[in-house]
Design an enzyme around this catalytic site. Structure first.
Site, PDB file in Angstrom:
ATOM      1  N   LYS A 160       6.736  -0.082  -1.183  1.00  0.00           N
ATOM      2  CA  LYS A 160       5.692  -0.206  -2.196  1.00  0.00           C
ATOM      3  C   LYS A 160       6.212   0.400  -3.501  1.00  0.00           C
ATOM      4  CE  LYS A 160       0.697   0.166  -1.825  1.00  0.00           C
ATOM      5  NZ  LYS A 160      -0.390   1.033  -1.353  1.00  0.00           N
TER       6      LYS A 160
HETATM    7  C1  E4P Z   1      -3.727   0.044  -1.168  1.00  0.00           C
HETATM    8  O1  E4P Z   1      -2.615  -0.360  -1.043  1.00  0.00           O
HETATM    9  C2  E4P Z   1      -4.176   0.976  -2.217  1.00  0.00           C
HETATM   10  O2  E4P Z   1      -3.327   2.058  -2.282  1.00  0.00           O
HETATM   11  C3  E4P Z   1      -5.594   1.377  -1.976  1.00  0.00           C
HETATM   12  O3  E4P Z   1      -6.338   0.235  -1.566  1.00  0.00           O
HETATM   13  C4  E4P Z   1      -6.232   2.077  -3.142  1.00  0.00           C
HETATM   14  O4  E4P Z   1      -7.605   2.230  -2.900  1.00  0.00           O
HETATM   15  P1  E4P Z   1      -8.524   3.241  -3.740  1.00  0.00           P
HETATM   16  O5  E4P Z   1      -8.773   2.649  -5.080  1.00  0.00           O
HETATM   17  O6  E4P Z   1      -9.778   3.331  -2.914  1.00  0.00           O
HETATM   18  O7  E4P Z   1      -7.779   4.532  -3.795  1.00  0.00           O
END
Ligand code: E4P
Length: 218
Positions: free
Chosen positions: A83
């Protein structure tokens, strides 16, 4: 539509896997920090209990270091997807990792322009943060719709992941818009199965069954 669990917590993951509907896992530095375990150790444990894509995020800030960190993460397990956060350095790192055949999940996407760049750089997944867009008063789901249209126009293979999901309706709207993947907090998975009419209907069925058969044999 694929469902990923948006969590780095092993207990939550085991509970979610029991449902038989989870295809992968997304983590981020905040989710890993909550577990208090280094990212390499935690994603290795996650890969041991699920056979599906597991996103592990780099925390370096320049393209060369991001790419080096991504190569190290990718060596942990064949299911790791590296990522990489958006930005000039992130896009350069994604292009370098893609050239090496390493799969990337480009994260913190808040615009169709960013998603277009990620696809051009060879991203395997683009993570569009719908909930955080909603939080600032913009329609988050429009972002998914725009990316779907653009990727279809040019045949990009990059998978569109609806991230930052806050509830059941986000999942349904993302599915209607054509997102390939939704990453779900465990509590959203629990919400999705519930409906008051299901509970009411089941209680009635059980009561009718009990009256018809249990009373007769009593
Ligand atoms: C997923 O890959 C993201 O890191 C995550 O969905 C972020 O979510 P949030 O906005 O609830 O922190």
């Amino acid at each position: 539509m694929k469902f990923f669990l948006d969590s780095a917590n092993l207990e939550e993951l085991k509970k979610a896997l029991d449902w038989g509907v989870i295809d992968g896992v997304t983590t981020n530095p905040s989710l890993i920090a909550k577990e208090g375990v280094p990212v390499e150790d935690q994603v290795r444990r996650i890969c041991e209990i699920i056979d599906g894509d597991v996103s592990a995020e780099v925390v370096s800030t320049c393209a060369r270091d991001m790419a080096a960190e991504g190569r190290r993460l990718a060596r942990i397990h064949r299911n790791i997807v590296v990522k990489v956060p958006l930005g000039e350095e992130g896009i350069k790192a994604v292009a370098a990792l893609s050239q090496d055949g390493i799969r990337t999940n480009v994260t913190l996407c808040f615009s169709a322009a960013q998603a277009l760049l990620a696809a051009k750089a060879g991203a395997y997944i683009i993570s569009a943060f719908i909930g955080r867009v909603d939080d600032i008063g913009w329609p988050g789901m429009d972002l998914i719709r725009d990316i779907v249209t653009i990727y279809r126009n040019y045949g990009y293979k990059t998978q569109i992941l609806a991230a930052s999901i806050r509830g059941t309706l986000d999942v349904v709207d993302a599915a209607k818009a054509g997102a390939h993947i939704g990453t779900l907090p465990y509590k959203v998975l629990e919400q999705m199965v519930k409906h008051p009419l299901t509970e009411k209907g089941l209680a009635q069925f059980m009561e009718d069954h009990r009256k018809a058969f249990e009373l007769v044999t009593a």
